[in-house]
Design a protein around this motif. Structure first.
Motif, short mmCIF file in Angstrom:
data_model
loop_
_atom_site.label_atom_id
_atom_site.label_comp_id
_atom_site.label_asym_id
_atom_site.label_seq_id
_atom_site.Cartn_x
_atom_site.Cartn_y
_atom_site.Cartn_z
N GLU A 273 -2.02 4.01 18.10
CA GLU A 273 -1.43 5.19 18.74
C GLU A 273 0.05 4.99 19.01
OE1 GLU A 273 -3.60 5.89 22.34
OE2 GLU A 273 -5.43 6.46 21.28
N LEU A 274 0.41 3.76 19.34
CA LEU A 274 1.81 3.43 19.61
C LEU A 274 2.62 3.16 18.35
CD1 LEU A 274 1.31 1.09 22.71
CD2 LEU A 274 2.15 3.46 22.72
N GLY A 275 1.94 3.20 17.18
CA GLY A 275 2.62 2.93 15.92
C GLY A 275 3.00 1.48 15.77
N MET A 276 2.22 0.60 16.39
CA MET A 276 2.53 -0.82 16.42
C MET A 276 1.65 -1.58 15.42
SD MET A 276 2.37 -3.21 19.86
CE MET A 276 2.93 -1.84 20.85
N THR A 277 2.25 -2.52 14.72
CA THR A 277 1.48 -3.38 13.83
C THR A 277 0.88 -4.54 14.62
OG1 THR A 277 3.35 -4.82 13.34
CG2 THR A 277 3.06 -2.86 11.91
N GLN A 278 -0.06 -5.22 14.00
CA GLN A 278 -0.60 -6.43 14.63
C GLN A 278 0.50 -7.45 14.85
OE1 GLN A 278 -3.88 -7.82 12.23
NE2 GLN A 278 -5.33 -6.45 13.25
N ALA A 279 1.40 -7.54 13.92
CA ALA A 279 2.51 -8.50 14.04
C ALA A 279 3.39 -8.16 15.24
CB ALA A 279 3.34 -8.53 12.76
N GLU A 280 3.65 -6.87 15.47
CA GLU A 280 4.46 -6.46 16.62
C GLU A 280 3.75 -6.76 17.92
OE1 GLU A 280 7.51 -4.84 19.00
OE2 GLU A 280 7.48 -5.68 17.00
N LEU A 281 2.44 -6.46 17.98
CA LEU A 281 1.67 -6.77 19.18
C LEU A 281 1.67 -8.28 19.43
CD1 LEU A 281 -0.06 -5.91 21.55
CD2 LEU A 281 -2.04 -5.90 20.01
N ALA A 282 1.54 -9.04 18.38
CA ALA A 282 1.57 -10.50 18.51
C ALA A 282 2.91 -10.95 19.09
CB ALA A 282 1.33 -11.14 17.15
N ARG B 241 4.98 -9.26 20.96
CA ARG B 241 5.11 -8.83 22.35
C ARG B 241 4.24 -9.64 23.31
NH1 ARG B 241 5.62 -2.33 22.87
NH2 ARG B 241 7.19 -2.03 21.27
N THR B 242 3.17 -10.23 22.81
CA THR B 242 2.27 -10.99 23.67
C THR B 242 2.44 -12.49 23.54
OG1 THR B 242 0.54 -10.91 21.98
CG2 THR B 242 0.49 -9.20 23.67
N GLY B 243 3.24 -12.94 22.58
CA GLY B 243 3.42 -14.36 22.36
C GLY B 243 2.27 -14.99 21.58
N LEU B 244 1.52 -14.16 20.89
CA LEU B 244 0.42 -14.65 20.05
C LEU B 244 0.87 -14.68 18.60
CD1 LEU B 244 -2.47 -12.44 21.49
CD2 LEU B 244 -2.09 -14.88 21.93
N LYS B 245 0.00 -15.19 17.76
CA LYS B 245 0.21 -15.10 16.32
C LYS B 245 -0.63 -13.94 15.82
CE LYS B 245 1.20 -19.97 15.81
NZ LYS B 245 2.53 -20.10 15.33
N GLN B 246 -0.22 -13.34 14.71
CA GLN B 246 -0.91 -12.16 14.18
C GLN B 246 -2.40 -12.42 13.92
OE1 GLN B 246 -1.96 -11.73 10.70
NE2 GLN B 246 -2.92 -9.82 11.34
N PRO B 247 -2.80 -13.58 13.37
CA PRO B 247 -4.24 -13.79 13.16
C PRO B 247 -5.04 -13.77 14.47
CG PRO B 247 -2.98 -15.32 11.82
CD PRO B 247 -2.00 -14.65 12.75
N VAL C 148 -4.36 -11.84 17.05
CA VAL C 148 -4.52 -10.41 17.37
C VAL C 148 -5.64 -9.83 16.51
CG1 VAL C 148 -3.42 -8.14 17.27
CG2 VAL C 148 -2.15 -10.12 18.15
N ALA C 149 -5.67 -10.17 15.24
CA ALA C 149 -6.71 -9.66 14.34
C ALA C 149 -8.09 -10.12 14.81
CB ALA C 149 -6.46 -10.15 12.91
N ALA D 203 -11.14 -7.67 16.19
CA ALA D 203 -12.43 -7.71 15.50
C ALA D 203 -13.56 -8.16 16.42
CB ALA D 203 -12.34 -8.63 14.28
N GLY D 204 -13.22 -8.52 17.66
CA GLY D 204 -14.24 -8.99 18.59
C GLY D 204 -14.62 -10.43 18.40
#
Length: 61
Positions: free
Chosen positions: A5-14, A16-22, A24-25, A29-30
């Motif tokens: 909804e925010l138009g954010m990629t997993q990489a961008e969320l990563a 912003r949170t200090g995580l790596k993209q995998p 976040v994925a 995925a739970g």
């Protein structure tokens, strides 16, 4: 999904949170059980407020 909804990629969320993209994925995925501090970081990055509370269980009739 809020991230989309925010138009954010997993990489961008990563980022912003200090995580790596995998990570976040896996979360999306739970595949992981996040801690409260991690949920707070995710909520902040997603422009949300985290609310955790207890509710009484229904009583048997």
């Amino acid at each position: 999904m809020r991230r989309e909804e925010l138009g954010m990629t997993q990489a961008e969320l990563a980022r912003r949170t200090g995580l790596k993209q995998p990570a976040v994925a896996r979360f999306e995925a739970g595949g992981t059980m996040p801690t409260i501090p991690m949920l707070e970081r995710l909520a902040d990055a997603l422009e949300l407020r985290l609310s955790v509370h207890f509710e009484p269980q229904r009583q048997a009739s």
